[in-house]
Design a protein around this motif. Structure first.
Motif, short mmCIF file in Angstrom:
data_model
loop_
_atom_site.label_atom_id
_atom_site.label_comp_id
_atom_site.label_asym_id
_atom_site.label_seq_id
_atom_site.Cartn_x
_atom_site.Cartn_y
_atom_site.Cartn_z
N HIS A 166 42.68 144.06 -20.10
CA HIS A 166 41.43 143.78 -21.10
C HIS A 166 41.61 144.69 -22.28
N ARG A 167 42.16 146.04 -22.00
CA ARG A 167 42.30 146.83 -23.41
C ARG A 167 43.65 146.39 -23.68
N THR A 168 44.68 145.95 -23.07
CA THR A 168 45.94 145.56 -23.71
C THR A 168 45.84 144.19 -24.55
N ARG A 169 45.11 143.25 -23.88
CA ARG A 169 44.74 142.09 -24.51
C ARG A 169 43.95 142.32 -25.88
N VAL B 82 53.40 134.61 -31.02
CA VAL B 82 53.71 135.17 -29.94
C VAL B 82 52.89 135.13 -28.81
N ALA B 83 53.35 135.00 -27.50
CA ALA B 83 52.39 134.70 -26.48
C ALA B 83 52.31 136.32 -25.48
N LEU B 84 51.29 136.30 -25.13
CA LEU B 84 51.07 137.63 -24.22
C LEU B 84 50.77 136.98 -22.73
N ASP C 93 56.46 126.41 -30.92
CA ASP C 93 57.09 127.38 -31.95
C ASP C 93 56.77 128.83 -31.65
N LEU C 94 56.62 129.03 -30.30
CA LEU C 94 56.81 130.49 -30.11
C LEU C 94 58.09 131.29 -30.28
N VAL D 198 48.70 134.53 -31.75
CA VAL D 198 48.77 134.99 -30.28
C VAL D 198 48.10 133.86 -29.34
N VAL D 199 49.05 133.74 -28.35
CA VAL D 199 48.43 132.83 -27.29
C VAL D 199 48.43 133.70 -26.13
#
Length: 352
Positions: free
Chosen positions: A210-213, A192-194, A252-253, A227-228
């Motif tokens: 920052h809180r979401t990350r 998964v990527a954010l 591969d995401l 996670v990326v």
């Protein structure tokens, strides 16, 4: 005064409390008590005064009212316009604050200059406002120490690293990040990527990003998801290039979590041109207002940012503080995931 021979009717902005009293046949003090509610007035008299107010179009002078009550009946919304801010979403907060403040008989002074603590000190030191709502809160916000010391009450829309002695309200962004990853993990996604806010938002330590990350990372670790994380800049061309580079580095995401309202549309438009159909080849979850998610094609599974509810609660908390009522230090709204058309179980892809 009305109907007097040879005398023209005053416009509403010229009508005074003396005119209202004369028209209603009562003392000026009686009109004042009807307006302020500070003393019981008979219903008959109150009705007569209110009828005169309506007929004359009288509006109490804000300055006189402030002197009488020691209140300005105005609150400040401190909303510094900074790089990377999503103006449409920010305006949802502002509209909610303004409409809610009016229900409490307060106007809103919008302060958009980025003056830091000195700006807050200037606003608080004037007689213009009764209290302040402060937005775009950073984890180590330089305004926080001053807010703790000011005599004028304040509420933060956002949460700094240390909320002690403050009043804060926001979406629980840490949990929001977790909810997105948990949904993708249940579907079977492992890569998964954010796609986050622009780099400037992270660089200045804005709390929600920052809180979401951190929430995404915590849930990924718990569910065995890789996670990326990558900030995404504004503009379709930049978004397309960053997305293409991301997929080249991580072919591969199988899923994306998007926390950048400006990127939602361009990401959905670019993915098919890069060989990724949504949701067959790439699932997409967004943290964004419902209107963004509903209007997208396909409709996006999302955790909405409840701007209207946060704005309403912020004003309500400030009004309680103005009346010396106890309020909680931190109010976090729980995230709500709405599953739509953009997420599905991952499928094996044929190499391009």
């Amino acid at each position: 005064m009305t109907g007097a021979p040879g005398r023209s009717r005053k416009s509403p902005d010229q009508v005074t409390i003396v005119d209202v009293a004369r028209h209603a046949g009562v003392a000026v003090s009686t009109v004042s008590y009807v307006l302020s509610g500070k003393r019981a007035i008979s219903e008959v008299t109150r009705t007569r005064v209110l009828a005169s107010i309506r007929e004359l179009g009288y509006h109490p002078n804000a300055g006189a009212r402030a002197l009488a009550s020691r209140r300005a009946n105005t609150i400040a919304l401190v909303l510094p316009l900074r790089a990377g801010m999503q103006v449409p979403v920010v305006m949802q907060f502002a509209i909610a604050v303004v409409t809610t403040a009016r229900r409490f008989d307060h106007d809103v002074l919008l302060v958009t200059s980025d003056e830091g603590p000195s700006g807050l000190r200037r606003i608080a030191g004037s007689a213009m406002v009764d209290g302040m709502l402060v937005m775009d809160v950073e984890l180590d916000d330089s305004r926080v120490p001053l807010l703790r010391d000011l005599t004028r009450p304040s509420v933060l829309i956002g949460v700094p690293a240390d909320p002690t002695g403050l009043t804060c309200v926001d979406l629980d962004f840490h949990r929001a990040g977790q909810v997105c990853v948990e949904h993708l993990a249940r579907l079977g996604h492992h890569r998964v990527a954010l796609l986050g806010a622009p780099a400037a938002v992270y660089d200045r330590g804005t709390g929600f990003a920052h809180r979401t990350r951190a929430g995404v990372a915590a849930a990924a670790d718990r569910h065995g998801v890789t996670v990326v994380t990558q900030p995404f800049e504004e503009g379709p061309a930049a978004i397309r290039q960053e997305l293409a580079d991301l997929l080249d580095r991580h072919p591969d995401l199988s899923a994306l979590v998007v926390q950048n309202e400006a990127a939602v549309g361009p990401v959905l438009a670019c993915l098919p041109t890069l060989g990724r159909r949504v949701p067959q080849d790439m699932s997409v979850v967004a943290i964004c207002p419902d209107q963004f998610a509903e209007q997208a094609a396909p409709r996006i599974t999302s955790v909405p940012v409840p701007a209207e509810e946060i704005g309403r609660q912020a004003v309500a908390l400030l009004m309680r503080k103005l009346h010396d009522e106890a309020v909680p230090e931190v109010t976090l709204l729980p995230p709500r995931l709405t599953i739509r058309d953009s997420t599905a179980a991952p499928t094996a892809r044929t190499p391009r």
